[in-house]
Enzyme design. Structure first.
Site, PDB file in Angstrom:
ATOM      1  CB  ILE A 158     -12.780  28.236 -51.614  1.00  0.00           C
ATOM      2  CG1 ILE A 158     -11.986  27.001 -51.937  1.00  0.00           C
ATOM      3  CG2 ILE A 158     -13.667  28.574 -52.781  1.00  0.00           C
ATOM      4  CD1 ILE A 158     -12.882  25.843 -52.356  1.00  0.00           C
ATOM      5  N   PRO A 159     -11.688  29.279 -48.799  1.00  0.00           N
ATOM      6  CG  PRO A 159     -13.141  29.905 -47.040  1.00  0.00           C
ATOM      7  CD  PRO A 159     -13.099  29.684 -48.533  1.00  0.00           C
ATOM      8  CD1 TRP A 160      -7.656  27.879 -44.215  1.00  0.00           C
ATOM      9  CD2 TRP A 160      -9.056  27.298 -42.573  1.00  0.00           C
ATOM     10  NE1 TRP A 160      -7.505  28.791 -43.204  1.00  0.00           N
ATOM     11  CE2 TRP A 160      -8.349  28.457 -42.178  1.00  0.00           C
ATOM     12  CE3 TRP A 160      -9.989  26.745 -41.685  1.00  0.00           C
ATOM     13  CZ2 TRP A 160      -8.541  29.090 -40.943  1.00  0.00           C
ATOM     14  CZ3 TRP A 160     -10.185  27.375 -40.463  1.00  0.00           C
ATOM     15  CH2 TRP A 160      -9.471  28.529 -40.100  1.00  0.00           C
ATOM     16  CE  LYS A 184      -5.285  29.825 -53.178  1.00  0.00           C
ATOM     17  NZ  LYS A 184      -5.061  28.780 -52.163  1.00  0.00           N
ATOM     18  CB  ALA A 186      -7.653  26.882 -48.044  1.00  0.00           C
ATOM     19  CD  GLU A 187      -2.746  28.570 -48.312  1.00  0.00           C
ATOM     20  OE1 GLU A 187      -3.800  28.585 -48.962  1.00  0.00           O
ATOM     21  OE2 GLU A 187      -2.105  29.590 -48.036  1.00  0.00           O
ATOM     22  CB  THR A 239     -11.534  41.671 -43.599  1.00  0.00           C
ATOM     23  OG1 THR A 239     -12.843  41.183 -43.258  1.00  0.00           O
ATOM     24  CG2 THR A 239     -11.640  43.130 -43.994  1.00  0.00           C
ATOM     25  CD  GLU A 240      -3.988  40.510 -43.344  1.00  0.00           C
ATOM     26  OE1 GLU A 240      -4.493  39.720 -42.522  1.00  0.00           O
ATOM     27  OE2 GLU A 240      -2.771  40.591 -43.564  1.00  0.00           O
ATOM     28  CD  GLU A 260     -20.327  36.025 -49.400  1.00  0.00           C
ATOM     29  OE1 GLU A 260     -20.599  36.129 -48.192  1.00  0.00           O
ATOM     30  OE2 GLU A 260     -21.104  36.370 -50.301  1.00  0.00           O
ATOM     31  CB  CYS A 294     -17.543  33.520 -41.834  1.00  0.00           C
ATOM     32  SG  CYS A 294     -18.832  32.638 -42.714  1.00  0.00           S
ATOM     33  CD  GLU A 391     -13.547  36.113 -38.610  1.00  0.00           C
ATOM     34  OE1 GLU A 391     -12.629  36.456 -39.354  1.00  0.00           O
ATOM     35  OE2 GLU A 391     -14.615  35.636 -39.017  1.00  0.00           O
TER      36      GLU A 391
HETATM   37  P1  NAD Z   1      -7.473  33.684 -45.928  1.00  0.00           P
HETATM   38  O1  NAD Z   1      -7.982  35.007 -46.335  1.00  0.00           O
HETATM   39  O2  NAD Z   1      -6.162  33.583 -45.296  1.00  0.00           O
HETATM   40  O3  NAD Z   1      -7.436  32.674 -47.172  1.00  0.00           O
HETATM   41  C1  NAD Z   1      -8.554  32.435 -48.000  1.00  0.00           C
HETATM   42  C2  NAD Z   1      -8.060  31.995 -49.349  1.00  0.00           C
HETATM   43  O4  NAD Z   1      -7.343  33.074 -49.932  1.00  0.00           O
HETATM   44  C3  NAD Z   1      -7.094  30.810 -49.329  1.00  0.00           C
HETATM   45  O5  NAD Z   1      -7.364  29.989 -50.443  1.00  0.00           O
HETATM   46  C4  NAD Z   1      -5.738  31.484 -49.484  1.00  0.00           C
HETATM   47  O6  NAD Z   1      -4.760  30.663 -50.076  1.00  0.00           O
HETATM   48  C5  NAD Z   1      -6.085  32.628 -50.410  1.00  0.00           C
HETATM   49  N1  NAD Z   1      -5.144  33.751 -50.367  1.00  0.00           N
HETATM   50  C6  NAD Z   1      -4.293  34.102 -49.368  1.00  0.00           C
HETATM   51  N2  NAD Z   1      -3.551  35.171 -49.745  1.00  0.00           N
HETATM   52  C7  NAD Z   1      -3.940  35.502 -50.999  1.00  0.00           C
HETATM   53  C8  NAD Z   1      -3.562  36.512 -51.920  1.00  0.00           C
HETATM   54  N3  NAD Z   1      -2.608  37.402 -51.633  1.00  0.00           N
HETATM   55  N4  NAD Z   1      -4.188  36.571 -53.119  1.00  0.00           N
HETATM   56  C9  NAD Z   1      -5.168  35.702 -53.424  1.00  0.00           C
HETATM   57  N5  NAD Z   1      -5.554  34.705 -52.601  1.00  0.00           N
HETATM   58  C10 NAD Z   1      -4.957  34.608 -51.393  1.00  0.00           C
HETATM   59  O7  NAD Z   1      -8.651  33.136 -45.026  1.00  0.00           O
HETATM   60  P2  NAD Z   1      -8.683  31.772 -44.264  1.00  0.00           P
HETATM   61  O8  NAD Z   1      -7.803  31.939 -43.083  1.00  0.00           O
HETATM   62  O9  NAD Z   1      -8.451  30.656 -45.214  1.00  0.00           O
HETATM   63  O10 NAD Z   1     -10.233  31.703 -43.819  1.00  0.00           O
HETATM   64  C11 NAD Z   1     -10.682  32.290 -42.700  1.00  0.00           C
HETATM   65  C12 NAD Z   1     -11.385  33.585 -43.003  1.00  0.00           C
HETATM   66  O11 NAD Z   1     -12.425  33.383 -43.965  1.00  0.00           O
HETATM   67  C13 NAD Z   1     -12.106  34.151 -41.801  1.00  0.00           C
HETATM   68  O12 NAD Z   1     -11.874  35.531 -41.700  1.00  0.00           O
HETATM   69  C14 NAD Z   1     -13.574  33.880 -42.091  1.00  0.00           C
HETATM   70  O13 NAD Z   1     -14.493  34.725 -41.463  1.00  0.00           O
HETATM   71  C15 NAD Z   1     -13.634  33.984 -43.552  1.00  0.00           C
HETATM   72  N6  NAD Z   1     -14.799  33.242 -44.065  1.00  0.00           N
HETATM   73  C16 NAD Z   1     -15.861  33.953 -44.500  1.00  0.00           C
HETATM   74  C17 NAD Z   1     -16.997  33.305 -44.967  1.00  0.00           C
HETATM   75  C18 NAD Z   1     -18.198  34.085 -45.460  1.00  0.00           C
HETATM   76  O14 NAD Z   1     -19.084  33.502 -46.047  1.00  0.00           O
HETATM   77  N7  NAD Z   1     -18.241  35.383 -45.265  1.00  0.00           N
HETATM   78  C19 NAD Z   1     -17.020  31.917 -44.993  1.00  0.00           C
HETATM   79  C20 NAD Z   1     -15.910  31.210 -44.536  1.00  0.00           C
HETATM   80  C21 NAD Z   1     -14.784  31.889 -44.078  1.00  0.00           C
END
Ligand code: NAD
Length: 493
Positions: A158-160, A184, A186-187, A239-240, A260, A294, A391
């Site tokens: 999950i994200p932050w 897990k 977000a950090e 997305t990345e 997502e 998002c 974004e």
């Molecule tokens: P992020 O992709 O950097 O991180 C998301 C999660 O993935 C974190 O817990 C991170 O530790 C983990 N992660 C990072 N690298 C990884 C890897 N190599 N393998 C597995 N897990 C890994 O995203 P973010 O910066 O935390 O969040 C922002 C992004 O999330 C934005 O692009 C936003 O649009 C998107 N978001 C989408 C929705 C939706 O419902 N579509 C909701 C909230 C946020």
């Protein structure tokens, strides 16, 4: 600016595995920061692959031999309802953690988002005793039916930007389905999820069903997406990273993934729209949660007939957007979640200026401490500019002008993303045409961010796939088994 962080007692900072708070195997820790002050808030156990292994073992045992998947739907429902009540009873604590760890605002979290989390648990609790299969009409004398069984051990990454909301969105349907899980956070925001883990134990969720491994994406996150004994992964984030998670799932045990991801949603305002309402929704759709959403309507297309009056109204509203202590209920604008995000937003603003958009207001950092950025409004934005394509995930509003419906549909769809969209018009034909032409997972007509636990949410195109919320969300966590047996004069007999 935050007044409470220094004095607030943080109770849970370890990993949560098999019903206990434990240190990481290596003993490693990391610091989590208050984004309002840049001060260290807590030192948190850092899980890596070996900790994920332990958590998966606990979840596997709880799934293969434990009570949770075998409980009746009614029994699971009761525990989930208790969990929901505990969330409400602990709303002050949960909201405080969201503020000091994530830079959110106390008012909206305490009186809105925590309630959404508990109601999401109640919604899916109500589904737990209604998961059923079908009786099949087979072509020969065979009696057959389907069972919808829990998929097994699920990994949630999950994200932050909304840890409480995100926890409920993923964990509630997984629990209802009978799955066990490793989460897990977000950090930059581990604390709320750890507190939820504590509440899950009080609610009676059996040990091993919910496990939390704090840690970084490249270590703990990667260990989840590539784990051979995790049966499905749900990921919310960029997305990345979503692409990396999908690669890892494919390269390991071919586990199904739901993604997502990001968005660059169009918000289309036609000449006949209520312009005050449209400006207000454009404001909320971009500045709420300091733009870290998002679903932000970050490309505001305004028809030429009302463009100037719309911009004037929006400018006044952006300038009046109240800033201050995140615990003050009047405050609407908080710090960005983390330094990296803060720097990314400032760099996007610089791109906007260099590429020729008009900076109407904002654009600068605020103060010397904390990751605050002024609410920012750009007009005269064109489709080729970075701020119209990428974004930003921050408090930056871009306004673009259009002439015709055909033109705006084409331009709104000219993006790799397809998460959400909005359309403001009093003409039902215009609303219907746009709704059916936009390639996005949601179209909000004369409203914006109409998210709801009963409304499936998810992306088209590179905003991901799979749906969260709504009964559709259960599908990630269930699989279908056909059971067949010959009857009457079947040749099998
Ligand atoms: P992020 O992709 O950097 O991180 C998301 C999660 O993935 C974190 O817990 C991170 O530790 C983990 N992660 C990072 N690298 C990884 C890897 N190599 N393998 C597995 N897990 C890994 O995203 P973010 O910066 O935390 O969040 C922002 C992004 O999330 C934005 O692009 C936003 O649009 C998107 N978001 C989408 C929705 C939706 O419902 N579509 C909701 C909230 C946020």
């Amino acid at each position: 600016m935050s007044s409470k962080a220094a004095t607030h007692e943080i109770k849970f900072t370890k990993l949560f595995i098999n019903g206990e708070f434990v240190d990481s195997i290596s003993g490693n820790t990391f610091e989590t920061i208050d984004p309002a002050t840049e001060e260290v808030l807590a030192t948190v156990a850092e899980g890596r692959a070996e900790d994920v292994d332990l958590a998966v073992k606990a979840a596997r045992e709880a799934f293969d031999n434990g009570p949770w998947p075998r409980l009746s739907g009614e029994a699971r429902r009761k525990i989930m309802l208790k969990f929901a009540d505990l969330i409400d009873e602990n709303a002050d604590e949960l909201a405080t953690l969201e503020v000091i760890d994530g830079g959110k605002l106390f008012g909206p979290v305490r009186y809105f988002e925590v309630g959404i989390s508990s109601e999401t648990f109640r919604y899916f609790a109500g589904a737990a005793d209604k998961i059923r299969g079908a009786t099949l009409k087979m072509s020969s004398n065979i009696q057959a039916y389907t069972l919808r069984e829990p998929i097994g051990v699920v990994g949630h990454i999950i994200p932050w930007n909304g840890p409480a909301y995100m926890f409920a969105t993923k964990v509630a349907p997984a629990l209802a389905a009978g799955c066990t899980m490793v989460i897990k956070p977000a950090e930059t925001t581990p604390l709320t999820v750890l507190f939820f883990a504590h509440l899950s134990k009080l609610a009676g969720v059996p040990d091993g069903v919910i496990n939390v491994v704090n840690g970084f994406g490249k270590t703990a996150g990667a260990a989840i997406s590539s784990h051979m004994d995790i049966d499905a992964v749900t990921f919310t984030g960029s997305t990345e990273v979503g692409r990396t998670v999908m690669h890892a799932a494919a390269a390991s045990n071919l586990k199904p993934v739901s993604l997502e991801l990001g968005g660059k949603s169009p918000f289309i305002v036609f000449d006949d729209a209520d312009v005050d309402k449209a400006a207000e929704l454009a404001l909320m759709g971009n500045l709420m949660n300091k733009g870290e959403m998002c679903v932000a309507g970050s490309r505001i297309f305004v028809q030429e007939g009302i463009y100037d009056v719309f911009v004037k109204k929006l400018e006044a509203m952006v300038k009046a957007w109240p800033m201050g202590d995140p615990f003050d209920l009047a405050t609407r604008h908080g710090p960005q979640n983390n330094k990296q995000q803060y720097e990314k937003i400032l760099s996007c603003i610089e791109h906007g200026k260099k590429e020729g958009a008009t900076l109407v207001t904002g654009g600068k950092p605020i103060g010397k401490k904390g990751y605050y950025i002024e609410p920012t409004l750009f007009t005269d934005v064109t489709d080729d500019m970075t701020i119209a394509k990428e974004e930003i995930f921050g408090p930056v509003i871009s306004v673009l002008k259009f002439k015709t419906i055909e033109e705006v549909i084409k331009r709104a769809n000219a993006t790799k993303y397809g998460l959400t969209s909005g359309v403001m018009t009093k003409n039902i034909d215009t609303a219907n045409t746009v709704s059916r032409s936009i390639r996005a997972g949601a179209v909000w007509v004369n409203c914006y961010i109409a998210l709801d636990r009963d409304a499936p949410h998810g992306g088209y195109k590179m905003s991901g796939f799979g749906r969260e919320q709504g009964l559709e969300a259960l599908e990630h966590y269930l699989q279908v088994k056909t059971v067949a047996t010959p009857i009457y004069d079947s040749p099998w007999l």
